[in-house]
Motif scaffolding. Structure first.
Motif, PDB file in Angstrom:
ATOM      1  N   LYS A 129       0.830  -1.197   0.000  1.00  0.00           N
ATOM      2  CA  LYS A 129       0.000   0.000   0.000  1.00  0.00           C
ATOM      3  C   LYS A 129       0.868   1.252   0.000  1.00  0.00           C
ATOM      4  O   LYS A 129       1.872   1.328   0.698  1.00  0.00           O
ATOM      5  CB  LYS A 129      -0.909  -0.003   1.225  1.00  0.00           C
ATOM      6  N   ARG A 130       0.469   2.240  -0.809  1.00  0.00           N
ATOM      7  CA  ARG A 130       1.204   3.501  -0.910  1.00  0.00           C
ATOM      8  C   ARG A 130       0.550   4.539  -0.006  1.00  0.00           C
ATOM      9  O   ARG A 130      -0.657   4.781  -0.095  1.00  0.00           O
ATOM     10  CB  ARG A 130       1.226   3.983  -2.367  1.00  0.00           C
ATOM     11  N   VAL A 131       1.362   5.148   0.859  1.00  0.00           N
ATOM     12  CA  VAL A 131       0.854   6.088   1.853  1.00  0.00           C
ATOM     13  C   VAL A 131       1.617   7.399   1.729  1.00  0.00           C
ATOM     14  O   VAL A 131       2.855   7.419   1.680  1.00  0.00           O
ATOM     15  CB  VAL A 131       1.013   5.530   3.281  1.00  0.00           C
ATOM     16  N   LEU A 132       0.868   8.512   1.690  1.00  0.00           N
ATOM     17  CA  LEU A 132       1.462   9.848   1.645  1.00  0.00           C
ATOM     18  C   LEU A 132       1.027  10.628   2.878  1.00  0.00           C
ATOM     19  O   LEU A 132      -0.169  10.758   3.154  1.00  0.00           O
ATOM     20  CB  LEU A 132       1.010  10.586   0.385  1.00  0.00           C
ATOM     21  N   MET A 188       8.126  12.700  10.725  1.00  0.00           N
ATOM     22  CA  MET A 188       8.035  11.702  11.784  1.00  0.00           C
ATOM     23  C   MET A 188       7.157  10.536  11.356  1.00  0.00           C
ATOM     24  O   MET A 188       7.505   9.357  11.536  1.00  0.00           O
ATOM     25  CB  MET A 188       7.468  12.336  13.055  1.00  0.00           C
ATOM     26  N   ALA A 189       5.996  10.863  10.781  1.00  0.00           N
ATOM     27  CA  ALA A 189       5.061   9.814  10.360  1.00  0.00           C
ATOM     28  C   ALA A 189       5.687   8.925   9.287  1.00  0.00           C
ATOM     29  O   ALA A 189       5.516   7.696   9.304  1.00  0.00           O
ATOM     30  CB  ALA A 189       3.772  10.449   9.850  1.00  0.00           C
ATOM     31  N   GLU A 190       6.414   9.538   8.358  1.00  0.00           N
ATOM     32  CA  GLU A 190       7.070   8.759   7.301  1.00  0.00           C
ATOM     33  C   GLU A 190       8.077   7.773   7.902  1.00  0.00           C
ATOM     34  O   GLU A 190       8.081   6.580   7.568  1.00  0.00           O
ATOM     35  CB  GLU A 190       7.780   9.698   6.331  1.00  0.00           C
ATOM     36  N   ALA A 191       8.935   8.252   8.798  1.00  0.00           N
ATOM     37  CA  ALA A 191       9.951   7.393   9.405  1.00  0.00           C
ATOM     38  C   ALA A 191       9.322   6.300  10.263  1.00  0.00           C
ATOM     39  O   ALA A 191       9.771   5.142  10.256  1.00  0.00           O
ATOM     40  CB  ALA A 191      10.919   8.234  10.237  1.00  0.00           C
ATOM     41  N   LEU A 192       8.275   6.644  11.003  1.00  0.00           N
ATOM     42  CA  LEU A 192       7.625   5.672  11.880  1.00  0.00           C
ATOM     43  C   LEU A 192       6.929   4.567  11.100  1.00  0.00           C
ATOM     44  O   LEU A 192       7.021   3.387  11.466  1.00  0.00           O
ATOM     45  CB  LEU A 192       6.617   6.388  12.786  1.00  0.00           C
ATOM     46  N   VAL A 242       6.107   4.428   1.563  1.00  0.00           N
ATOM     47  CA  VAL A 242       5.774   5.616   2.347  1.00  0.00           C
ATOM     48  C   VAL A 242       6.445   6.867   1.780  1.00  0.00           C
ATOM     49  O   VAL A 242       7.621   6.849   1.405  1.00  0.00           O
ATOM     50  CB  VAL A 242       6.202   5.437   3.819  1.00  0.00           C
ATOM     51  N   PHE A 243       5.663   7.953   1.738  1.00  0.00           N
ATOM     52  CA  PHE A 243       6.145   9.250   1.262  1.00  0.00           C
ATOM     53  C   PHE A 243       5.642  10.339   2.213  1.00  0.00           C
ATOM     54  O   PHE A 243       4.674  10.134   2.945  1.00  0.00           O
ATOM     55  CB  PHE A 243       5.630   9.551  -0.146  1.00  0.00           C
ATOM     56  N   SER A 244       6.280  11.496   2.168  1.00  0.00           N
ATOM     57  CA  SER A 244       5.759  12.674   2.868  1.00  0.00           C
ATOM     58  C   SER A 244       6.039  13.896   2.006  1.00  0.00           C
ATOM     59  O   SER A 244       6.958  13.897   1.184  1.00  0.00           O
ATOM     60  CB  SER A 244       6.405  12.837   4.249  1.00  0.00           C
TER      61      SER A 244
END
Length: 263
Positions: free
Chosen positions: A2-5, A17-21, A32-34
């Motif tokens: 799943k791809r999450v931004l 923080m959310a990206e690293a976590l 994961v992206f931000s």
């Protein structure tokens, strides 16, 4: 996968923080992206908080949402109201979610970044629990008596505190940190998992343990407070863990997980 931004205004603190976590807790199940609406530099205090939490910060940099505008994401998650208003209709997105966390840059609290990281990590753990196919354990409410009984044993307490501090640990890491044999460590982990304090997941030949994402907030706060005020409990175990030659994610490392699944 799943791809999450994750998006926020500057892409300098909360979304980083959310990206690293999510990369740390997602177990390889998420791409994961931000990005930011008005990107700036990653705040050095963000990087320090992540490093203190034991997370990798290499490759983190501030990016604009325009650079990702032509990509599809299964989840677009905003971490501030402004980003949510501007990204609620992301083209081709699956689910758009709003997680509104205060910006630690606006706080005078010296622990603001660490507190933000802790709060976001709790939401990330819940997100992984709900969206990961690897999670097979049923949600269980931990009873207060079971919680305090678990803390009353020194080995279980140190296991819980080490796992809470490191995010995830496997049996071999806890064996090295606590200088205890595998059967004893596995028995205590099994008890903690049985009452609902820990959740486990398999990755290759290893089984990792983490604090249950749905653990009651007041229980999580007790563990965090104990971490902050009882550094001597983990001084020697952390030193042993740091000296461990073959951590489980290192290429060619060996971790004896015999009998872990049969706990």
């Amino acid at each position: 996968m799943k791809r999450v931004l994750f998006v926020c205004t500057a892409n300098s603190a909360r979304s980083q923080m959310a990206e690293a976590l999510l990369r740390h807790f997602g177990g390889g199940g998420f791409e994961v992206f931000s990005a930011g609406m008005a990107p700036s530099e990653v705040d050095p205090r963000t990087l320090q908080a992540l490093q203190d939490f034991g997370l990798e910060t290499a490759g983190l940099k501030s990016k604009s949402v325009e650079s990702l505008a032509d990509q599809h994401f299964d989840f677009v998650i905003s971490l501030c109201d402004k980003a949510h208003m501007e990204c609620r209709h992301w083209p081709g997105s699956g689910v758009v979610m709003a997680w509104d966390f205060p910006d630690p840059k606006d706080s005078g609290d010296p622990k603001a970044f660490a507190r933000s990281l802790q709060e976001i990590s709790e939401r990330i753990r819940l997100f992984v629990l709900v969206n990961s196919k690897d999670v097979k354990s049923e949600v269980k409410s931990v009873q207060p008596l079971d919680f305090f009984k678990s803390l009353a044993d020194e080995t279980r307490l140190r296991c819980l505190l080490l796992i809470a501090q490191q995010g995830e640990l496997c049996v071999c890491e806890l064996m090295a940190a606590l200088a205890l044999p595998q059967p004893k460590i596995s028995r205590h982990l099994g008890q903690l998992r049985k009452v609902g304090l820990l959740l486990d997941r398999r990755q290759g030949q290893w089984v990792f343990y983490r604090i249950h994402p749905l653990l009651n907030d007041w229980m999580r706060e007790i563990l965090q407070t104990t971490l902050e005020h009882s550094a001597q409990l983990l001084e020697t175990p952390r030193a042993r863990l740091g000296e461990m030659n073959s951590r489980p994610l290192a290429e060619g490392s060996i971790c004896d997980e015999e009998d872990v699944n049969g706990i």
